[in-house]
Design a protein around this motif. Sequence first.
Motif, mmCIF file in Angstrom:
data_model
loop_
_atom_site.group_PDB
_atom_site.id
_atom_site.type_symbol
_atom_site.label_atom_id
_atom_site.label_comp_id
_atom_site.label_asym_id
_atom_site.label_seq_id
_atom_site.Cartn_x
_atom_site.Cartn_y
_atom_site.Cartn_z
ATOM 1 N N UNK A 117 0.833 -1.208 0.000
ATOM 2 C CA UNK A 117 0.000 0.000 0.000
ATOM 3 C C UNK A 117 0.867 1.258 0.000
ATOM 4 N N UNK A 118 1.933 1.262 0.773
ATOM 5 C CA UNK A 118 2.804 2.427 0.861
ATOM 6 C C UNK A 118 3.522 2.701 -0.456
ATOM 7 N N UNK A 119 3.882 1.662 -1.192
ATOM 8 C CA UNK A 119 4.484 1.855 -2.516
ATOM 9 C C UNK A 119 3.486 2.504 -3.473
ATOM 10 N N UNK A 120 2.245 2.037 -3.420
ATOM 11 C CA UNK A 120 1.213 2.626 -4.284
ATOM 12 C C UNK A 120 0.998 4.098 -3.936
ATOM 13 N N UNK A 121 0.950 4.397 -2.644
ATOM 14 C CA UNK A 121 0.756 5.785 -2.212
ATOM 15 C C UNK A 121 1.937 6.652 -2.650
ATOM 16 N N UNK A 122 3.141 6.111 -2.544
ATOM 17 C CA UNK A 122 4.348 6.860 -2.905
ATOM 18 C C UNK A 122 4.316 7.326 -4.356
ATOM 19 N N UNK A 123 3.765 6.507 -5.228
ATOM 20 C CA UNK A 123 3.733 6.845 -6.644
ATOM 21 C C UNK A 123 2.361 7.340 -7.101
ATOM 22 N N UNK A 124 1.478 7.563 -6.140
ATOM 23 C CA UNK A 124 0.165 8.104 -6.470
ATOM 24 C C UNK A 124 -0.694 7.144 -7.268
ATOM 25 N N UNK A 125 -0.571 5.838 -6.978
ATOM 26 C CA UNK A 125 -1.296 4.822 -7.736
ATOM 27 C C UNK A 125 -2.284 4.096 -6.821
ATOM 28 N N UNK A 126 -3.244 3.442 -7.427
ATOM 29 C CA UNK A 126 -4.214 2.646 -6.669
ATOM 30 C C UNK A 126 -4.470 1.318 -7.378
ATOM 31 N N UNK A 127 -4.836 0.328 -6.602
ATOM 32 C CA UNK A 127 -5.201 -0.997 -7.124
ATOM 33 C C UNK A 127 -6.305 -1.571 -6.252
ATOM 34 N N UNK A 128 -7.204 -2.362 -6.836
ATOM 35 C CA UNK A 128 -8.169 -3.095 -6.014
ATOM 36 C C UNK A 128 -7.421 -4.045 -5.074
ATOM 37 N N UNK A 129 -8.023 -4.340 -3.944
ATOM 38 C CA UNK A 129 -7.374 -5.204 -2.964
ATOM 39 C C UNK A 129 -6.895 -6.526 -3.558
ATOM 40 N N UNK A 130 -7.726 -7.150 -4.359
ATOM 41 C CA UNK A 130 -7.363 -8.455 -4.916
ATOM 42 C C UNK A 130 -6.124 -8.361 -5.796
ATOM 43 N N UNK A 131 -6.040 -7.315 -6.620
ATOM 44 C CA UNK A 131 -4.888 -7.160 -7.514
ATOM 45 C C UNK A 131 -3.651 -6.737 -6.741
ATOM 46 N N UNK A 132 -3.851 -6.046 -5.648
ATOM 47 C CA UNK A 132 -2.737 -5.595 -4.824
ATOM 48 C C UNK A 132 -2.103 -6.747 -4.034
ATOM 49 N N UNK A 133 -2.911 -7.727 -3.598
ATOM 50 C CA UNK A 133 -2.420 -8.725 -2.660
ATOM 51 C C UNK A 133 -2.249 -10.134 -3.216
ATOM 52 N N UNK A 134 -3.027 -10.522 -4.190
ATOM 53 C CA UNK A 134 -3.015 -11.918 -4.622
ATOM 54 C C UNK A 134 -1.766 -12.313 -5.398
ATOM 55 N N UNK A 135 -1.113 -11.345 -6.033
ATOM 56 C CA UNK A 135 0.033 -11.660 -6.892
ATOM 57 C C UNK A 135 1.317 -11.793 -6.075
ATOM 58 N N UNK A 136 2.322 -12.410 -6.682
ATOM 59 C CA UNK A 136 3.629 -12.554 -6.035
ATOM 60 C C UNK A 136 4.344 -11.206 -5.981
ATOM 61 N N UNK A 137 5.425 -11.137 -5.222
ATOM 62 C CA UNK A 137 6.191 -9.897 -5.137
ATOM 63 C C UNK A 137 6.714 -9.472 -6.503
ATOM 64 N N UNK A 138 7.205 -10.450 -7.254
ATOM 65 C CA UNK A 138 7.736 -10.133 -8.584
ATOM 66 C C UNK A 138 6.663 -9.578 -9.503
ATOM 67 N N UNK A 139 5.508 -10.203 -9.494
ATOM 68 C CA UNK A 139 4.422 -9.742 -10.359
ATOM 69 C C UNK A 139 3.896 -8.387 -9.902
#
Length: 304
Positions: free
Chosen positions: A258-280
């Motif tokens: 979440x903090x990375x998204x906030x840093x770059x002014x971006x947003x993602x739905x919870x599922x897309x933010x959490x379900x994927x691997x770190x690399x993805x």
Amino acid sequence: MIIRFHLPTKTPHLILHSSKPSKTPPSSLTPLHKPSISTSDAGLRFREKIVYLENLNVNSHKALRLNPDFRAAPLASLISVERCLSSFGIGRSSLGRILDMYPQLLTSDPQSDLYPVFDFLLNEVPIPFPDLHKSIIRCPRILVCSVTDQLRPTLSFLRNLGFVGPNSITCQTTLLLVSSAEGTLLPKIQYLQSLGLSYEQVVNMVIRSPGLLTLSVRNNFSPKAKYFLEEMKGDIAELKRFPQYFSFSLEGKIKPRHRLLVEYGLTLPLSEMLKVSDGEFNARLIKMRLRSVDGRPFLMLQEI
């Protein structure tokens, strides 16, 4: 119909003392000498039990501390417990882990303590026989629960909640049965309702994600809900759509992403933010940043 396994009541014992006749006449044996033979035999029998536990990778010191009755139990009774559990598909390595976790099982009576649990799982839940061992391996605690006082009332509660038909309890979810309906499960449902969800919405959430009922209100629900609502400014409706949010680590995954998204002014739905691997997630973050950059030379540079 329950499958009954009739175990032998007698187990052959090892001959632990010499068969040679004593050179000392019986009349010359002193009263002090007789108890020493009995003590020696008892010590050997006790050693047999310790070796038996060690072969199963069971901590004998822990077993004696948590179950003092084990000291006086005959080896035959321990073997009968092993035979009972192995007859339901529980392998030796899993058996050792289970007995180490719950040493009280070492002195249990298969007929009165273990078979009623298997009868309940087979005929009342019901769990297919080939899956019984999966239920036990996932939740060994079920073997030390009372069918009357614990398992049956919780099964009734879960069925009333909606765990019926295609959502019935399976070997994957039998661990829910060891929780107190009134003391553990109901407070979790009530907490989720306190977030602004209706009872029907909460029921749909836990039916879709039964693991929610295994999480702690204090250590899981409360801090994650607070972060979602206060820091992420999230909409409670999104939790309804993605209840799996509560199963992710707050410090290890939710906050950093979440903090990375906030840093770059971006947003993602919870599922897309959490379900994927770190690399993805990082790859998706880069793509989103590139799309937000107004200038093609930078994009071309990345492609080169």
